[in-house]
Design an enzyme around this catalytic site. Structure first.
Site, PDB file in Angstrom:
ATOM      1  N   ASP A  80       0.818  -1.203   0.000  1.00 27.19           N
ATOM      2  CA  ASP A  80       0.000   0.000   0.000  1.00 27.19           C
ATOM      3  C   ASP A  80       0.860   1.266   0.000  1.00 27.19           C
ATOM      4  O   ASP A  80       1.944   1.295   0.593  1.00 27.19           O
ATOM      5  CB  ASP A  80      -0.896  -0.017   1.251  1.00 27.19           C
ATOM      6  CG  ASP A  80      -1.985   1.028   1.236  1.00 27.19           C
ATOM      7  OD1 ASP A  80      -2.425   1.400   0.134  1.00 27.19           O
ATOM      8  OD2 ASP A  80      -2.405   1.446   2.328  1.00 27.19           O
ATOM      9  N   GLY A 179      -7.380   8.548   8.382  1.00 25.59           N
ATOM     10  CA  GLY A 179      -7.536   8.765   9.812  1.00 25.59           C
ATOM     11  C   GLY A 179      -8.979   9.050  10.191  1.00 25.59           C
ATOM     12  O   GLY A 179      -9.916   8.617   9.517  1.00 25.59           O
ATOM     13  N   GLY A 207      -9.569   5.608   3.279  1.00 24.29           N
ATOM     14  CA  GLY A 207     -10.222   6.330   4.358  1.00 24.29           C
ATOM     15  C   GLY A 207     -11.626   5.848   4.641  1.00 24.29           C
ATOM     16  O   GLY A 207     -12.533   6.650   4.893  1.00 24.29           O
ATOM     17  N   ASN A 228     -10.153   0.748   1.695  1.00 24.92           N
ATOM     18  CA  ASN A 228      -9.015   0.610   2.597  1.00 24.92           C
ATOM     19  C   ASN A 228      -9.441   0.969   4.018  1.00 24.92           C
ATOM     20  O   ASN A 228     -10.082   1.988   4.246  1.00 24.92           O
ATOM     21  CB  ASN A 228      -7.878   1.545   2.180  1.00 24.92           C
ATOM     22  CG  ASN A 228      -7.137   1.042   0.961  1.00 24.92           C
ATOM     23  OD1 ASN A 228      -7.639   0.207   0.208  1.00 24.92           O
ATOM     24  ND2 ASN A 228      -5.938   1.554   0.753  1.00 24.92           N
TER      25      ASN A 228
END
Length: 298
Positions: A80, A179, A207, A228
């Site tokens: 990644d 995040g 995200g 992801n």
């Protein structure tokens, strides 16, 4: 079963669900993903984030490959967010057949050049390449992108980029962040729909931690077939360690590791359900597995 990313994404796209791709850093993370996938009869992806490779590149790669091969469900291995040509080559030599060549921190011209070169290299190994145009804001693994630096994917530019680089999948920026979401997520679905109408390769959304179910489902309807996930799984791991280590009755190391795996596994199962891949493992009985396993040994 070690499986092809291309096959996982194409099958998910045909059947209107998405593949969960989970960043891992250690044995506990790998076990949590594989356990959750087997319990859910779901395909999944183990993602190696570049920051995790600092602590041992080949051992972690080999751990993922061996775990995937022995899994009872289809598991793909993916490097990644790599901006390093040397790390990409190392992963390819070690048997990884799915690469994210991430030129998004670069100028568009440099991104185009880097991605084109890494795609040409990866395709020599019969590896799938994911790339990204646009810039996702947020913080992940110590990498911080300010909101003012974020840039959404331009649909017309995306067409040029895909045509020139020959990538196999494209990560899009439509308001998603790495995040935690500091404010309620706002995704530009009109932009996503335009990209989908112009590009025929699988689309990826980074995200996914914190995105509500309705946004996940809408994204899948508009062609996203890989999400992801990192933050929520890491948080579950750290919280479990904190509770067990700082509790009134501290446990043995192996017991603590087991609690951490269980905590991550619970989050991963929830995500697999959200992405619609639960019970879909049987759709991925594919002819690529034996070939990939042989390549991994080479």
């Amino acid at each position: 079963m070690l499986s092809s990313t291309k096959e996982l994404l194409e099958t998910a796209r045909r059947n209107s669900y998405a593949i969960g791709a989970f960043n891992i850093y250690n044995l506990e993370g790998v076990k949590a993903v594989v356990n959750a996938a087997e319990i859910s009869h779901s395909p999944a992806m183990l993602q190696l984030h570049p920051s995790a490779l600092i602590y041992g590149k080949l051992p972690l790669v080999k751990l993922c490959l061996e775990s995937a091969k022995s899994a009872k469900v289809p598991i793909a291995i993916h490097l990644d967010h790599s901006t390093s040509a040397s790390d990409i080559r190392l992963a390819l030599d070690a048997g990884v057949r799915s690469i994210m060549a991430d030129g998004s921190p670069m100028t568009y011209a440099k991104n185009l050049e880097f991605t084109r070169d890494m795609t040409a290299l990866s395709h020599k190994f019969h590896a799938v390449v994911e790339a990204e145009i646009g810039r996702i804001s947020g913080t992940e693994d110590g990498l911080t992108i300010a909101e003012k630096e974020a840039k959404m994917t331009d649909p017309i530019q995306a067409v040029e980029f895909v045509n020139q680089t020959k990538v196999d999948a494209l990560a899009v920026t439509i308001g998603n962040v790495h995040g935690e979401y500091k404010n309620p997520p706002r995704l530009d679905f009109d932009r996503l729909e335009k990209i989908r109408s112009l590009i025929d390769i699988p689309l990826v959304l980074h995200g996914a931690s914190g995105l509500p179910a309705e946004m996940i489902q809408r994204s899948i309807q508009l062609g996203v077939c890989k999400f992801n996930v990192n933050t929520e799984v890491r948080q579950a791991y750290m919280q479990a360690l904190k509770l067990e280590i700082c509790g009134d009755s501290p446990k043995d190391l192996l017991e603590i590791a087991g609690e951490a795996i269980a905590a991550m596994q619970e989050v991963i199962i929830d995500k697999l359900e959200l992405f619609g891949s639960v019970g879909k493992a049987h759709l991925h009985d594919n002819p690529y597995a034996a070939m990939l396993a042989g390549q991994a040994h080479g």
